[in-house]
Design a protein around this motif. Structure first.
Motif, PDB file in Angstrom:
ATOM      1  N   VAL A  14      32.960  37.637  44.691  1.00 49.08           N
ATOM      2  CA  VAL A  14      32.273  36.722  43.776  1.00 49.08           C
ATOM      3  C   VAL A  14      33.324  35.728  43.328  1.00 49.08           C
ATOM      4  N   GLY A  15      33.227  34.492  43.828  1.00 47.93           N
ATOM      5  CA  GLY A  15      34.323  33.575  43.541  1.00 47.93           C
ATOM      6  C   GLY A  15      34.068  32.145  43.968  1.00 47.93           C
ATOM      7  N   SER A  16      35.141  31.398  44.063  1.00 50.96           N
ATOM      8  CA  SER A  16      35.106  29.947  44.261  1.00 50.96           C
ATOM      9  C   SER A  16      35.252  29.568  45.726  1.00 50.96           C
ATOM     10  N   LYS A  38      40.047  29.961  45.978  1.00 49.30           N
ATOM     11  CA  LYS A  38      40.581  31.317  45.962  1.00 49.30           C
ATOM     12  C   LYS A  38      39.571  32.346  46.461  1.00 49.30           C
ATOM     13  N   GLY A  39      38.309  32.189  46.065  1.00 51.94           N
ATOM     14  CA  GLY A  39      37.306  33.140  46.517  1.00 51.94           C
ATOM     15  C   GLY A  39      37.100  33.098  48.016  1.00 51.94           C
ATOM     16  N   SER A  40      36.929  31.889  48.551  1.00 48.90           N
ATOM     17  CA  SER A  40      36.729  31.727  49.985  1.00 48.90           C
ATOM     18  C   SER A  40      37.940  32.207  50.774  1.00 48.90           C
ATOM     19  N   ASN A  41      39.132  31.828  50.337  1.00 50.16           N
ATOM     20  CA  ASN A  41      40.349  32.264  51.024  1.00 50.16           C
ATOM     21  C   ASN A  41      40.442  33.780  51.085  1.00 50.16           C
ATOM     22  N   GLN A  42      40.176  34.432  49.957  1.00 49.74           N
ATOM     23  CA  GLN A  42      40.294  35.886  49.904  1.00 49.74           C
ATOM     24  C   GLN A  42      39.212  36.563  50.725  1.00 49.74           C
ATOM     25  N   ALA A  43      38.021  35.960  50.763  1.00 49.71           N
ATOM     26  CA  ALA A  43      36.954  36.506  51.591  1.00 49.71           C
ATOM     27  C   ALA A  43      37.325  36.444  53.065  1.00 49.71           C
ATOM     28  N   ILE A  44      37.829  35.304  53.512  1.00 49.37           N
ATOM     29  CA  ILE A  44      38.228  35.148  54.917  1.00 49.37           C
ATOM     30  C   ILE A  44      39.394  36.078  55.237  1.00 49.37           C
ATOM     31  N   ALA A  45      40.349  36.187  54.309  1.00 47.66           N
ATOM     32  CA  ALA A  45      41.497  37.071  54.533  1.00 47.66           C
ATOM     33  C   ALA A  45      41.056  38.520  54.667  1.00 47.66           C
ATOM     34  N   ALA A  46      40.130  38.962  53.827  1.00 46.18           N
ATOM     35  CA  ALA A  46      39.639  40.333  53.906  1.00 46.18           C
ATOM     36  C   ALA A  46      38.899  40.574  55.214  1.00 46.18           C
ATOM     37  N   ARG A  47      38.104  39.591  55.630  1.00 42.46           N
ATOM     38  CA  ARG A  47      37.363  39.723  56.896  1.00 42.46           C
ATOM     39  C   ARG A  47      38.332  39.795  58.070  1.00 42.46           C
ATOM     40  N   ARG A  48      39.319  38.911  58.096  1.00 44.36           N
ATOM     41  CA  ARG A  48      40.261  38.908  59.218  1.00 44.36           C
ATOM     42  C   ARG A  48      41.164  40.134  59.221  1.00 44.36           C
ATOM     43  N   ALA A  49      41.322  40.760  58.059  1.00 45.15           N
ATOM     44  CA  ALA A  49      42.121  41.990  57.978  1.00 45.15           C
ATOM     45  C   ALA A  49      41.304  43.225  58.348  1.00 45.15           C
ATOM     46  N   GLN A  85      38.184  36.411  41.167  1.00 42.22           N
ATOM     47  CA  GLN A  85      39.280  35.592  40.671  1.00 42.22           C
ATOM     48  C   GLN A  85      38.763  34.862  39.426  1.00 42.22           C
ATOM     49  N   LEU A  86      39.460  33.810  38.983  1.00 38.33           N
ATOM     50  CA  LEU A  86      39.066  33.130  37.749  1.00 38.33           C
ATOM     51  C   LEU A  86      38.805  31.640  37.942  1.00 38.33           C
ATOM     52  N   GLU A  87      38.327  31.251  39.142  1.00 39.21           N
ATOM     53  CA  GLU A  87      37.945  29.854  39.365  1.00 39.21           C
ATOM     54  C   GLU A  87      36.435  29.642  39.188  1.00 39.21           C
ATOM     55  N   ILE A  88      35.743  30.673  38.695  1.00 40.01           N
ATOM     56  CA  ILE A  88      34.348  30.558  38.276  1.00 40.01           C
ATOM     57  C   ILE A  88      34.295  31.013  36.814  1.00 40.01           C
ATOM     58  N   PRO A  89      33.182  30.783  36.105  1.00 45.65           N
ATOM     59  CA  PRO A  89      33.123  31.170  34.690  1.00 45.65           C
ATOM     60  C   PRO A  89      33.427  32.654  34.464  1.00 45.65           C
ATOM     61  N   ASN A 101      42.012  39.275  40.753  1.00 42.92           N
ATOM     62  CA  ASN A 101      43.186  38.407  40.848  1.00 42.92           C
ATOM     63  C   ASN A 101      43.037  37.390  39.704  1.00 42.92           C
ATOM     64  N   PRO A 102      43.658  37.635  38.537  1.00 37.22           N
ATOM     65  CA  PRO A 102      43.414  36.816  37.346  1.00 37.22           C
ATOM     66  C   PRO A 102      44.120  35.462  37.413  1.00 37.22           C
ATOM     67  N   SER A 103      43.629  34.623  38.299  1.00 39.85           N
ATOM     68  CA  SER A 103      44.240  33.324  38.543  1.00 39.85           C
ATOM     69  C   SER A 103      43.140  32.290  38.735  1.00 39.85           C
ATOM     70  N   PRO A 104      43.266  31.105  38.109  1.00 38.86           N
ATOM     71  CA  PRO A 104      44.327  30.648  37.208  1.00 38.86           C
ATOM     72  C   PRO A 104      44.397  31.509  35.951  1.00 38.86           C
ATOM     73  N   VAL A 105      45.597  31.869  35.560  1.00 40.19           N
ATOM     74  CA  VAL A 105      45.791  32.842  34.502  1.00 40.19           C
ATOM     75  C   VAL A 105      45.449  32.256  33.135  1.00 40.19           C
ATOM     76  N   HIS A 106      44.735  33.030  32.328  1.00 36.29           N
ATOM     77  CA  HIS A 106      44.509  32.716  30.918  1.00 36.29           C
ATOM     78  C   HIS A 106      44.076  33.998  30.221  1.00 36.29           C
ATOM     79  N   GLU A 107      44.011  33.950  28.911  1.00 41.76           N
ATOM     80  CA  GLU A 107      43.654  35.141  28.145  1.00 41.76           C
ATOM     81  C   GLU A 107      42.229  35.570  28.484  1.00 41.76           C
ATOM     82  N   LEU A 108      42.049  36.867  28.687  1.00 42.89           N
ATOM     83  CA  LEU A 108      40.748  37.408  29.065  1.00 42.89           C
ATOM     84  C   LEU A 108      40.280  38.422  28.025  1.00 42.89           C
ATOM     85  N   PRO A 109      38.969  38.578  27.888  1.00 39.07           N
ATOM     86  CA  PRO A 109      38.463  39.554  26.923  1.00 39.07           C
ATOM     87  C   PRO A 109      38.798  40.978  27.335  1.00 39.07           C
TER      88      PRO A 109
END
Length: 285
Positions: A7-9, A40-51, A136-140, A161-169
């Motif tokens: 679930v990501g960008s 970040k979401g798309s990159n990680q999805a493709i990386a997981a698939r290729r792995a 990741q954190l490129e979506i709400p 993957n808490p990036s871009p990094v900011h304070e989280l609840p």
């Protein structure tokens, strides 16, 4: 084969190559330019698939000229795109400057990613039957929290993957099983990571270090390669780690570190992510 839902960008990356990045107010000549699908979401999805994982992607593109290409790249990589919706307005974009040392500066404009504010019943069902949820954190943040809560309630491991990094609840940290951070993010998040059972901190060329729920740490040496572009290295590491997490931290770290290193040897995010056979070949040396 692990079943992963991301679930990501997803963005179109506008990548400019320069000998050195400009100082404030300075104009420099570029050496090259490329449009490369990323996020970040798309990159990680493709990386997981290729792995080696089975991957579904939950996200959004806009109604602009980039939308079809962004969908195609995921589909061609073997990532399920039935939960990739189209919304009004522009797709996400990222302006990336890569210097002669392979280091980068990135500006991300959320676009359609910022409108990923709800998960529907089909999204939630996909998360519930997966082995791993990867966020990741490129979506709400509220969308990440909703996904993580549903995953946790259904026995799906939550990788953040808490990036871009900011304070989280604190509510979100309570749902996270595995956090993947770089050194800078680890320093900024500090004690917030104490609530996470498994924490992996990437160390660039020096590899990574794992901290488990018992406090025991496991170092993973870096893999030496000729660096061209570091843009997708962290995302590739995270995707490969998620794909092999079911085999245990030691094996997952080895796959992740090798995949992340290989991703730095080519220019551009999605095109630099290595295949299963490329990772396996370097691992066996």
């Amino acid at each position: 084969m692990a079943r992963i839902v991301v679930v990501g960008s997803i963005n179109m990356d506008l990548v400019t190559s320069v000998r050195r990045r400009p100082e404030p107010g300075e104009t420099v000549s570029g050496d090259g330019f490329a449009l490369v699908p990323g996020g970040k979401g798309s990159n990680q999805a493709i990386a997981a698939r290729r792995a080696g994982a089975e991957v579904k992607f939950v996200g959004a593109v806009g109604d602009d000229v980039f939308a079809d290409e962004l969908r195609r790249v995921l589909h061609d990589a073997g990532v399920g795109v039935s939960r990739l919706r189209r919304v009004d307005g522009p797709s996400g974009v990222a302006a990336i400057v890569v210097d002669g040392n392979g280091e980068n500066s990135i500006i991300v404009v959320g676009g359609a990613n910022s409108r990923m504010t709800e998960l529907d019943a089909a999204d939630l069902e996909a998360i519930a039957v997966a082995d791993v949820l990867l966020c990741q954190l490129e979506i709400p943040v509220q969308t990440v929290l909703a996904a993580a809560r549903h995953a946790h309630a259904n026995g799906t491991a939550v990788v953040l993957n808490p990036s871009p990094v900011h304070e989280l609840p604190a509510d979100l940290w309570a749902e996270v099983d595995i956090a993947v951070v770089n050194e800078g993010e680890a320093a900024q998040l500090g004690s917030a990571l104490d609530a996470v059972p498994h924490v992996i901190t990437t160390l660039g060329a020096d590899g990574a270090i794992y901290r488990g729920p018992d406090g025991i740490t496991l170092p993973q040496p870096g893999v030496r390669v000729k660096v061209v572009d570091t843009t997708a290295a962290g995302d590739t590491f995270t995707g490969a780690l998620a794909a092999h997490w079911h085999e245990g931290p030691e094996i997952a770290l080895a796959w992740a570190s090798t995949a992340g290193a290989l991703a730095t040897t080519k220019l551009g995010a999605s095109v630099s992510i290595p295949t299963h056979s490329e990772i396996e070949r370097l691992l066996s040396r």
